[in-house]
Design a protein around this motif. Structure first.
Motif, PDB file in Angstrom:
ATOM      1  N   THR A 208     -40.970  65.812  38.982  1.00  0.00           N
ATOM      2  CA  THR A 208     -42.222  66.383  38.487  1.00  0.00           C
ATOM      3  C   THR A 208     -42.164  67.906  38.495  1.00  0.00           C
ATOM      4  O   THR A 208     -42.584  68.573  37.540  1.00  0.00           O
ATOM      5  CB  THR A 208     -43.414  65.905  39.340  1.00  0.00           C
ATOM      6  OG1 THR A 208     -43.492  64.481  39.281  1.00  0.00           O
ATOM      7  CG2 THR A 208     -44.723  66.507  38.856  1.00  0.00           C
TER       8      THR A 208
ATOM      9  N   PHE B 112     -38.794  60.042  33.032  1.00  0.00           N
ATOM     10  CA  PHE B 112     -40.110  59.417  33.182  1.00  0.00           C
ATOM     11  C   PHE B 112     -40.298  58.280  32.180  1.00  0.00           C
ATOM     12  O   PHE B 112     -40.804  57.213  32.515  1.00  0.00           O
ATOM     13  CB  PHE B 112     -41.228  60.458  32.988  1.00  0.00           C
ATOM     14  CG  PHE B 112     -41.450  61.358  34.168  1.00  0.00           C
ATOM     15  CD1 PHE B 112     -41.722  60.816  35.428  1.00  0.00           C
ATOM     16  CD2 PHE B 112     -41.407  62.732  34.037  1.00  0.00           C
ATOM     17  CE1 PHE B 112     -41.941  61.639  36.522  1.00  0.00           C
ATOM     18  CE2 PHE B 112     -41.614  63.568  35.127  1.00  0.00           C
ATOM     19  CZ  PHE B 112     -41.883  63.011  36.372  1.00  0.00           C
ATOM     20  N   ARG B 113     -39.880  58.493  30.928  1.00  0.00           N
ATOM     21  CA  ARG B 113     -40.015  57.469  29.898  1.00  0.00           C
ATOM     22  C   ARG B 113     -39.167  56.241  30.216  1.00  0.00           C
ATOM     23  O   ARG B 113     -39.607  55.097  30.032  1.00  0.00           O
ATOM     24  CB  ARG B 113     -39.614  58.043  28.538  1.00  0.00           C
ATOM     25  CG  ARG B 113     -40.528  59.150  28.034  1.00  0.00           C
ATOM     26  CD  ARG B 113     -41.881  58.617  27.614  1.00  0.00           C
ATOM     27  NE  ARG B 113     -41.786  57.753  26.435  1.00  0.00           N
ATOM     28  CZ  ARG B 113     -42.813  57.118  25.892  1.00  0.00           C
ATOM     29  NH1 ARG B 113     -44.023  57.244  26.430  1.00  0.00           N
ATOM     30  NH2 ARG B 113     -42.643  56.361  24.824  1.00  0.00           N
TER      31      ARG B 113
ATOM     32  N   GLN C 248     -43.010  55.575  33.100  1.00  0.00           N
ATOM     33  CA  GLN C 248     -44.053  56.349  33.756  1.00  0.00           C
ATOM     34  C   GLN C 248     -44.548  57.463  32.827  1.00  0.00           C
ATOM     35  O   GLN C 248     -43.842  57.894  31.914  1.00  0.00           O
ATOM     36  CB  GLN C 248     -43.521  56.993  35.053  1.00  0.00           C
ATOM     37  CG  GLN C 248     -43.023  55.995  36.076  1.00  0.00           C
ATOM     38  CD  GLN C 248     -42.353  56.698  37.253  1.00  0.00           C
ATOM     39  OE1 GLN C 248     -41.804  57.780  37.125  1.00  0.00           O
ATOM     40  NE2 GLN C 248     -42.421  56.062  38.427  1.00  0.00           N
ATOM     41  N   SER C 249     -45.755  57.919  33.082  1.00  0.00           N
ATOM     42  CA  SER C 249     -46.250  59.118  32.417  1.00  0.00           C
ATOM     43  C   SER C 249     -46.020  60.300  33.352  1.00  0.00           C
ATOM     44  O   SER C 249     -45.799  60.117  34.560  1.00  0.00           O
ATOM     45  CB  SER C 249     -47.740  58.984  32.105  1.00  0.00           C
ATOM     46  OG  SER C 249     -48.487  58.749  33.294  1.00  0.00           O
ATOM     47  N   VAL C 250     -46.072  61.511  32.810  1.00  0.00           N
ATOM     48  CA  VAL C 250     -45.871  62.694  33.652  1.00  0.00           C
ATOM     49  C   VAL C 250     -47.027  62.806  34.627  1.00  0.00           C
ATOM     50  O   VAL C 250     -48.198  62.817  34.210  1.00  0.00           O
ATOM     51  CB  VAL C 250     -45.782  63.964  32.791  1.00  0.00           C
ATOM     52  CG1 VAL C 250     -45.615  65.189  33.676  1.00  0.00           C
ATOM     53  CG2 VAL C 250     -44.624  63.853  31.809  1.00  0.00           C
TER      54      VAL C 250
ATOM     55  N   TYR D 110     -38.594  64.599  31.236  1.00  0.00           N
ATOM     56  CA  TYR D 110     -39.504  63.727  30.491  1.00  0.00           C
ATOM     57  C   TYR D 110     -38.806  62.409  30.112  1.00  0.00           C
ATOM     58  O   TYR D 110     -39.415  61.332  30.169  1.00  0.00           O
ATOM     59  CB  TYR D 110     -39.990  64.435  29.236  1.00  0.00           C
ATOM     60  CG  TYR D 110     -40.943  63.608  28.400  1.00  0.00           C
ATOM     61  CD1 TYR D 110     -42.263  63.411  28.816  1.00  0.00           C
ATOM     62  CD2 TYR D 110     -40.530  63.023  27.206  1.00  0.00           C
ATOM     63  CE1 TYR D 110     -43.145  62.648  28.064  1.00  0.00           C
ATOM     64  CE2 TYR D 110     -41.401  62.262  26.443  1.00  0.00           C
ATOM     65  CZ  TYR D 110     -42.703  62.075  26.879  1.00  0.00           C
ATOM     66  OH  TYR D 110     -43.570  61.311  26.134  1.00  0.00           O
TER      67      TYR D 110
END
Length: 297
Positions: free
Chosen positions: A188, A51-52, A56-58, A48
Motif C-alpha cells: 500500500t 492488488f488486482r 483486492q482494491s487499493v 496496483y
C-alpha cells in the motif's frame, strides 16, 4: 533490537539501489525528471497489478494515515528528483557515499519525530558522516583552490543535489516507520508513493522537457523500473522489523556496492580525499555492529 531479518532486507535493498543508480548513469540522454516519472509510474502500476491479482482494491485508510501516505509520496518525489538530477553530474561512487549520510540524519529525525532514543554512538556516526562527506564534496571554504584543484561546478552542484536527496530520504525513513507503526502494509505504501510521484514529475518535466526514447533506452528504463521496485519494497519492508534509527544504519552498505560498480563497470578512479571520506563513513557500520553485539551479551 530489530529482528535480524530487518537488517537483511535493508542490506539487500542497498544492493538493488546501487544497481538502480548505475542504470541512471547509463541513460545520460534521457532527461532526469522523465526517468523519475517512468520509475514512479512503474512502481505504482506494479503495486496496483499485485492488488488486482489478489482480487483486492487499493486500501483507503483513515484521513490521518492517508496524509502520512501522501506525505511519503511527496518526500519520495523530492528525493528521487534530486537524486536523478545529481547523478547527471556527480561520479556514482561519490554520489552514493554522500547519499549514505541519510542514516545519520534519519537517526536524528527519529528522535524528534518518533521519540526513539539517540545514543552517544549514533552521535559519533553523525560527526563521522559530516566529516566524511566534507572530504568527498570538498567545499571551497575548506579546500581553497591553491591547496586542491577546485572541482568543476557541475560536479559540485551534483553532489549538493544528492545531499538534498539524502535529507529527504531520511525524512522518508521516518515516515515509512510511521506507516509501519500505523499498520500500513508495504505494498500500500508503495502504491501511494508511486501515485503521488507520477502526478508530480510531469510538472517538473515542463521545465526540463522530455524526449522520445530508443528501443535500447526503453529496455534500460524497464530494468531501472524493476530494480527500483525491488529496492523500494525491501527497504520499506525492512522498517517493519524495528527502529528506523537502527535499521537505516545498514544503508552504509550501499557505499561498498556503489564503489565497486563505479570502479569495475564505469572505470572511475576516486581521489585520496574521497577514499578517506568513504572510509570514515563506512566505519560507522562496524561501530554499529560492535555496539549491538555488546548490548546483546
Amino acid at each position: 533490537f530489530p529482528n535480524d531479518i530487518g537488517y537483511f532486507y535493508n542490506i539487500l535493498s542497498q544492493f538493488f539501489y546501487s544497481t538502480f543508480q548505475l542504470m541512471i548513469k547509463t541513460l545520460p540522454t534521457v532527461p532526469s525528471f522523465q526517468l523519475g516519472w517512468f520509475r514512479s509510474t512503474f512502481l505504482m502500476l506494479s503495486a496496483y497489478s499485485v492488488f488486482r491479482m489478489r482480487g483486492q482494491s487499493v486500501p483507503v485508510k483513515s484521513p490521518k494515515v492517508n496524509t502520512i501516505l501522501l506525505l511519503r509520496g511527496l518526500t519520495g518525489f523530492l528525493s528521487n528528483a534530486l537524486l536523478f538530477y545529481g547523478l547527471r553530474y556527480a561520479p556514482l561512487g561519490e554520489g552514493i557515499v554522500v547519499m549514505e549520510m541519510y542514516p545519520a540524519i534519519a537517526a536524528l529525525l527519529s528522535v524528534f519525530l518518533l521519540g526513539e532514543k539517540y545514543t552517544l554512538t549514533q552521535f559519533l556516526y553523525t560527526i563521522f558522516c559530516i566529516a566524511g562527506a566534507a572530504l568527498i564534496i570538498k567545499p571551497g571554504f575548506l579546500f581553497p583552490a591553491d591547496e586542491l584543484t577546485t572541482p568543476d561546478a557541475a560536479r559540485y552542484i551534483g553532489l549538493i543535489s544528492i545531499f538534498g536527496s539524502a535529507f529527504t530520504v531520511a525524512l522518508s525513513v521516518v515516515i515509512v516507520r510511521k506507516q509501519a507503526l500505523s499498520k500500513v502494509d508495504t505494498l500500500t505504501g508503495m502504491f501511494y508513493t508511486g501515485f503521488v510521484q507520477m502526478a508530480l514529475f510531469p510538472v517538473a518535466m515542463l521545465f526540463q522537457g522530455a524526449k522520445a526514447v530508443t528501443l535500447v533506452e526503453f529496455g534500460k528504463m524497464m530494468v531501472l523500473g524493476v530494480l527500483g521496485m525491488i529496492a523500494q519494497y525491501m527497504f520499506n519492508h525492512s522498517l517493519h522489523f524495528g527502529d528506523a534509527s537502527k535499521i537505516s544504519l545498514m544503508g552504509y552498505s550501499e557505499m561498498i556496492f556503489g564503489y565497486l560498480l563505479d570502479i569495475v563497470v564505469l572505470g572511475t578512479q576516486p581521489d585520496m580525499f574521497s577514499i578517506i571520506g568513504s572510509i570514515m563513513i563506512f566505519s560507522c557500520v562496524f561501530v554499529q555492529m560492535y555496539d549491538l553485539s555488546k548490548k546483546r551479551k
